[in-house]
Design a protein around this motif. Structure first.
Motif, PDB file in Angstrom:
ATOM      1  N   HIS A   3      -9.697   8.259  -6.135  1.00 43.87           N
ATOM      2  CA  HIS A   3      -8.262   7.761  -5.804  1.00 43.87           C
ATOM      3  C   HIS A   3      -7.301   8.646  -6.406  1.00 43.87           C
ATOM      4  N   GLY A   4      -6.333   8.296  -5.348  1.00 36.60           N
ATOM      5  CA  GLY A   4      -4.821   8.833  -5.273  1.00 36.60           C
ATOM      6  C   GLY A   4      -3.661   8.372  -6.111  1.00 36.60           C
ATOM      7  N   ARG A   5      -2.759   9.264  -6.301  1.00 32.45           N
ATOM      8  CA  ARG A   5      -1.901   8.815  -7.101  1.00 32.45           C
ATOM      9  C   ARG A   5      -0.745   9.461  -6.562  1.00 32.45           C
ATOM     10  N   LEU A   6       0.824   8.345  -5.999  1.00 34.36           N
ATOM     11  CA  LEU A   6       2.213   9.227  -5.065  1.00 34.36           C
ATOM     12  C   LEU A   6       2.670   9.490  -6.280  1.00 34.36           C
ATOM     13  N   ASN A   7       3.001  10.349  -6.546  1.00 33.98           N
ATOM     14  CA  ASN A   7       4.209  11.152  -7.542  1.00 33.98           C
ATOM     15  C   ASN A   7       5.431  10.241  -7.160  1.00 33.98           C
ATOM     16  N   VAL A   8       5.649   9.908  -8.328  1.00 33.05           N
ATOM     17  CA  VAL A   8       6.970   8.404  -8.312  1.00 33.05           C
ATOM     18  C   VAL A   8       8.330   9.250  -7.958  1.00 33.05           C
ATOM     19  N   GLY A   9       8.421   8.767  -6.842  1.00 33.16           N
ATOM     20  CA  GLY A   9      10.072   9.082  -5.938  1.00 33.16           C
ATOM     21  C   GLY A   9       9.263   9.936  -5.142  1.00 33.16           C
ATOM     22  N   GLU A  10       7.929  10.301  -4.439  1.00 32.03           N
ATOM     23  CA  GLU A  10       7.925  10.081  -2.678  1.00 32.03           C
ATOM     24  C   GLU A  10       7.556   9.759  -1.854  1.00 32.03           C
ATOM     25  N   VAL A  11       7.632   9.438  -1.036  1.00 27.07           N
ATOM     26  CA  VAL A  11       7.382   8.358  -0.114  1.00 27.07           C
ATOM     27  C   VAL A  11       6.691   8.850   0.727  1.00 27.07           C
ATOM     28  N   LEU A  12       5.496   9.564   0.891  1.00 26.96           N
ATOM     29  CA  LEU A  12       4.508   9.614   1.906  1.00 26.96           C
ATOM     30  C   LEU A  12       3.555   9.088   1.238  1.00 26.96           C
ATOM     31  N   SER A  13       3.356   7.929   1.506  1.00 29.10           N
ATOM     32  CA  SER A  13       1.577   7.348   0.749  1.00 29.10           C
ATOM     33  C   SER A  13       0.357   7.685   1.729  1.00 29.10           C
ATOM     34  N   PRO A  14       0.325   7.990   2.451  1.00 30.44           N
ATOM     35  CA  PRO A  14      -0.606   7.593   4.118  1.00 30.44           C
ATOM     36  C   PRO A  14      -0.941   9.064   4.215  1.00 30.44           C
ATOM     37  N   LEU A  15      -0.161  10.309   3.567  1.00 34.87           N
ATOM     38  CA  LEU A  15      -0.781  11.595   3.242  1.00 34.87           C
ATOM     39  C   LEU A  15      -1.505  11.453   2.541  1.00 34.87           C
ATOM     40  N   ILE A  16      -1.483  10.835   1.573  1.00 34.93           N
ATOM     41  CA  ILE A  16      -2.636  11.190   0.396  1.00 34.93           C
ATOM     42  C   ILE A  16      -3.459  10.351   0.543  1.00 34.93           C
ATOM     43  N   ILE A  17      -3.269   8.869   1.454  1.00 39.07           N
ATOM     44  CA  ILE A  17      -5.131   8.209   1.388  1.00 39.07           C
ATOM     45  C   ILE A  17      -5.471   8.761   2.635  1.00 39.07           C
ATOM     46  N   ASN A  18      -4.861   9.787   3.499  1.00 39.54           N
ATOM     47  CA  ASN A  18      -5.166  10.443   4.959  1.00 39.54           C
ATOM     48  C   ASN A  18      -6.749  11.501   4.002  1.00 39.54           C
ATOM     49  N   GLU A  19      -5.550  12.213   3.101  1.00 35.66           N
ATOM     50  CA  GLU A  19      -6.717  13.010   1.991  1.00 35.66           C
ATOM     51  C   GLU A  19      -7.633  12.100   1.964  1.00 35.66           C
ATOM     52  N   LEU A  20      -7.724  11.400   0.847  1.00 41.92           N
ATOM     53  CA  LEU A  20      -8.672  10.360   0.330  1.00 41.92           C
ATOM     54  C   LEU A  20      -9.870  10.113   1.424  1.00 41.92           C
ATOM     55  N   LYS A  21      -9.585   9.656   2.495  1.00 37.42           N
ATOM     56  CA  LYS A  21     -10.540   9.189   3.407  1.00 37.42           C
ATOM     57  C   LYS A  21     -11.111  10.724   4.276  1.00 37.42           C
ATOM     58  N   THR A  22     -10.082  11.721   4.640  1.00 35.35           N
ATOM     59  CA  THR A  22     -10.984  12.893   5.476  1.00 35.35           C
ATOM     60  C   THR A  22     -12.032  13.474   4.628  1.00 35.35           C
ATOM     61  N   HIS A  23     -11.736  13.545   3.130  1.00 39.53           N
ATOM     62  CA  HIS A  23     -13.015  14.450   2.148  1.00 39.53           C
ATOM     63  C   HIS A  23     -13.772  13.297   1.475  1.00 39.53           C
ATOM     64  N   ALA A  24     -14.013  11.939   1.902  1.00 37.29           N
ATOM     65  CA  ALA A  24     -15.190  10.652   1.815  1.00 37.29           C
ATOM     66  C   ALA A  24     -16.547  11.174   1.404  1.00 37.29           C
ATOM     67  N   PRO A  25     -17.292  10.965   1.438  1.00 42.47           N
ATOM     68  CA  PRO A  25     -17.946  11.475   0.914  1.00 42.47           C
ATOM     69  C   PRO A  25     -18.934  11.627   2.106  1.00 42.47           C
ATOM     70  N   SER A  26     -19.994  11.422   2.954  1.00 42.34           N
ATOM     71  CA  SER A  26     -20.567  11.480   4.043  1.00 42.34           C
ATOM     72  C   SER A  26     -22.373  10.909   4.146  1.00 42.34           C
ATOM     73  N   ARG A  27     -22.457  11.360   2.273  1.00 47.26           N
ATOM     74  CA  ARG A  27     -24.166  10.910   2.510  1.00 47.26           C
ATOM     75  C   ARG A  27     -24.616   9.349   1.829  1.00 47.26           C
ATOM     76  N   HIS A  28     -23.546   8.934   1.796  1.00 47.43           N
ATOM     77  CA  HIS A  28     -23.197   6.966   0.581  1.00 47.43           C
ATOM     78  C   HIS A  28     -23.441   6.122   1.968  1.00 47.43           C
ATOM     79  N   ALA A  29     -24.492   5.204   1.634  1.00 49.58           N
ATOM     80  CA  ALA A  29     -24.748   4.136   2.757  1.00 49.58           C
ATOM     81  C   ALA A  29     -23.207   3.435   2.905  1.00 49.58           C
ATOM     82  N   VAL A  30     -22.632   2.828   1.958  1.00 46.66           N
ATOM     83  CA  VAL A  30     -21.198   2.176   1.940  1.00 46.66           C
ATOM     84  C   VAL A  30     -20.407   3.261   1.552  1.00 46.66           C
TER      85      VAL A  30
END
Lengths: 289, 288
Positions: free
Chosen positions: A135-162
């Motif tokens: 999971h990710g946590r945007l620092n309070v006071g920051e606005v660019l949550s899509p950047l953290i979401i992108n980071e979470l998904k980019t490095h998502a483990p690929s070897r899982h079935a789901v």
């Protein structure tokens, strides 16, 4: 399969459903869970991940070399986000407005800008039972949550079935970032005017992204039948319906997933898991009943 | 004029039901629905649209393919992987315009992007400013600012006492845009670990932005245990708690019927909302 659990309206039960659905799928498959609601991440309260390692997420922002800057104002003119102003020959930076496009650094005629990194949040990874969890946590006071979401998904483990992605509410950039690239999106709604209104907006997003979409109606016993009529009109399959339960609300309040707290609900989540897998394997045409 | 923002951190805690109820209870109020990507306040207030304006979120590139030489310079500089040999992915594009600046053929121009509309409507309880952001569109913070500012102007010109702002969930960009210039916020939470976790984050934000928070617990009887924990935690943090609203299916029924919850019954939930408003009115009048 990448599966997103989203909703237009907040508080419809995304996390409750994503968590128990992931637990049911993990009975027979390898599953990774991504909590992409980086403004209000709650899945860890239910999945209680162990061995969390944390990484900082940063973005690139400009810094001015005052020796080289002659205050020409090119940077301020081209910044689309008003993150730069030049007053009396001095560059003022409003880094919290910066989107990190790099334009000012690239186009400064005096090469007076360099980019430095600025931390905007963290990502934590660990395991929850047999599942990989992040999971990710945007620092309070920051606005660019899509950047953290992108980071979470980019490095998502690929070897899982789901991979199950718990998306943030709404239908603007953070939700788009979370659901894009998924094979199937479950939209959780409730049979109220709010639920229906926000479901319609969310369906517009998933359709424009070409994602197979199914609906889960939560608190299905509280409301009217307009949301069902809408789904029928639009050819949206309703994959599960869950009634309101005071016992469930109490279990959830203490961080106990429906899968563990209410044995009777297990078969409902197992059935929902099977429906989702079936939906993924069908071609798009037959999905739109 | 007093601004009151209703926010929550966690979604679905009952912000909109409270905002509609306060609109009906406040003597002279202007409403602002700042949850622009799930705008629901208008569904309870039967608005009659009086002004409609397009919302220009920013600019997006348009490529003149007759000029484009497919050199790939735009693709090199774009940090969002949003442009490739003359094709723009409008969902990925952040509208920074760097591509248009670097194109050696000057084949890329930046054009206004209309990504929603905003409205001023008349309701039985006062004017309402609300908006519709095109699903999937970005820059909701900017639209939130437009809505909040227009509501403030209306309140000034009509000598309204209150601006009631229905805020978005979370604590990111649209919430910060909602709270800009606001002194007091009602933070609605629910008695659960998730409620407490998200409450903590949104209170941090209030502190940073110097907004005075008042906390209320909705559906408190679904867990008296967590209600006690949240009350004690707020006390420890020196945060004022103002009200507890019970779980009440009659409030829910009135939302389903499209009515303002507090007006349709004298159920325990409705009475708790009336009392909460009384306390807020009192506090905000005294504390500014």
């Amino acid at each position: 399969m990448k599966l997103a659990v989203a909703s237009g309206k907040g508080g419809t039960g995304k996390t409750m459903i994503a968590v128990s659905l992931a637990l049911s799928l993990a009975q027979k498959r390898s599953v990774a869970f991504i909590d992409a609601d980086v403004e209000a991440p709650n899945a860890h309260l239910f999945l209680k991940p162990q061995g969390l390692g944390s990484e900082r997420v940063s973005m690139r922002v400009p810094e001015v070399d005052s020796q080289l800057c002659n205050g020409c104002g090119t940077c301020a003119d081209l910044c689309a986000y008003n993150a730069l102003a030049v007053i009396k020959g001095q560059v003022l930076l409003f880094t919290e407005l910066c989107h990190g496009c790099g334009g000012c650094t690239l186009l400064c005629p005096h090469s007076a800008m360099v980019e430095v990194s600025r931390v905007i949040g963290v990502i934590e990874r660990g395991s929850a039972g047999t599942m990989e969890f992040c999971h990710g946590r945007l620092n309070v006071g920051e606005v660019l949550s899509p950047l953290i979401i992108n980071e979470l998904k980019t490095h998502a483990p690929s070897r899982h079935a789901v991979v199950v992605i718990d998306a943030p509410p709404g239908t603007s950039c953070p939700m788009v970032e979370a659901v894009s690239g998924c094979d199937v999106c479950l939209l959780v709604t409730e049979p109220t005017p709010f639920g229906q209104h926000d479901l319609e907006a969310a369906v517009e997003v998933t359709r424009s992204l070409g994602i197979k979409t199914g609906v889960v109606v939560n608190r299905c016993d509280q409301g009217d039948d307009r949301v069902y009529q809408y789904c029928r009109r639009e050819g949206l399959p309703i994959l599960a319906q869950f009634p309101f339960s005071r016992r469930l609300a109490q279990a959830l309040s203490g961080g106990i997933p429906a899968w563990e707290g209410l044995k009777g609900w297990r078969h409902a989540f197992t059935a929902l898991g099977e429906q989702v897998l079936k939906m993924e394997s069908e071609d798009t045409a037959s999905c739109n009943y | 004029m007093q601004l009151l923002a209703i926010i929550s951190g966690k979604g679905g805690t009952g912000k909109t039901s409270l905002a509609a109820s306060f609109m009906a209870l406040a003597p002279l109020a202007v409403g602002a629905d700042c949850d622009v990507d799930a705008a629901n306040l208008s569904l309870l207030l039967s608005p009659r649209e009086e002004e409609v304006e397009d919302f220009v979120a920013g600019k997006k590139p348009a490529v003149d393919l007759a000029r484009c030489q497919r050199c790939g310079r735009c693709q090199e500089v774009c940090r969002w992987q949003a442009i490739k040999t003359g094709e723009v992915n409008l969902i990925r594009c952040e509208g920074c315009g760097v591509c248009s600046h670097v194109c050696p053929q000057e084949a890329i121009s930046m054009q206004d992007e209309i990504s929603g509309q905003w409205f001023v409507s008349a309701t039985e309880y006062g004017p309402l400013v609300h908006a519709r952001l095109r699903p999937g569109a970005g820059n909701s913070g900017k639209l939130v600012t437009v809505v909040r500012k227009r509501a403030q102007e209306l309140a000034l010109s009509s000598a309204s006492q209150w601006v009631i702002i229905d805020g978005p969930p979370g604590n990111g960009c649209p919430v910060m845009a909602t709270l800009s210039g606001v002194k007091a916020a009602l933070v609605v939470t629910e008695p659960s670990q998730s409620g407490l976790h998200d409450l903590g984050r949104v209170l941090d934000l209030c502190h940073q932005l110097q907004v005075r928070p008042y906390v209320c617990i909705n559906r408190h009887d679904l867990s008296s245990h967590f209600t006690e924990i949240i009350l004690a935690w707020c006390h420890q943090q020196d945060v004022t708690t103002l009200g507890k609203i019970p779980y009440d299916t009659r409030l829910f029924d009135s939302v389903v019927a499209g009515n303002v919850p507090v007006l349709t019954s004298d159920s325990p939930g409705a009475l708790a909302i009336i009392e909460l408003w009384g306390q807020l009115e009192d506090r905000l009048t005294k504390e500014g």
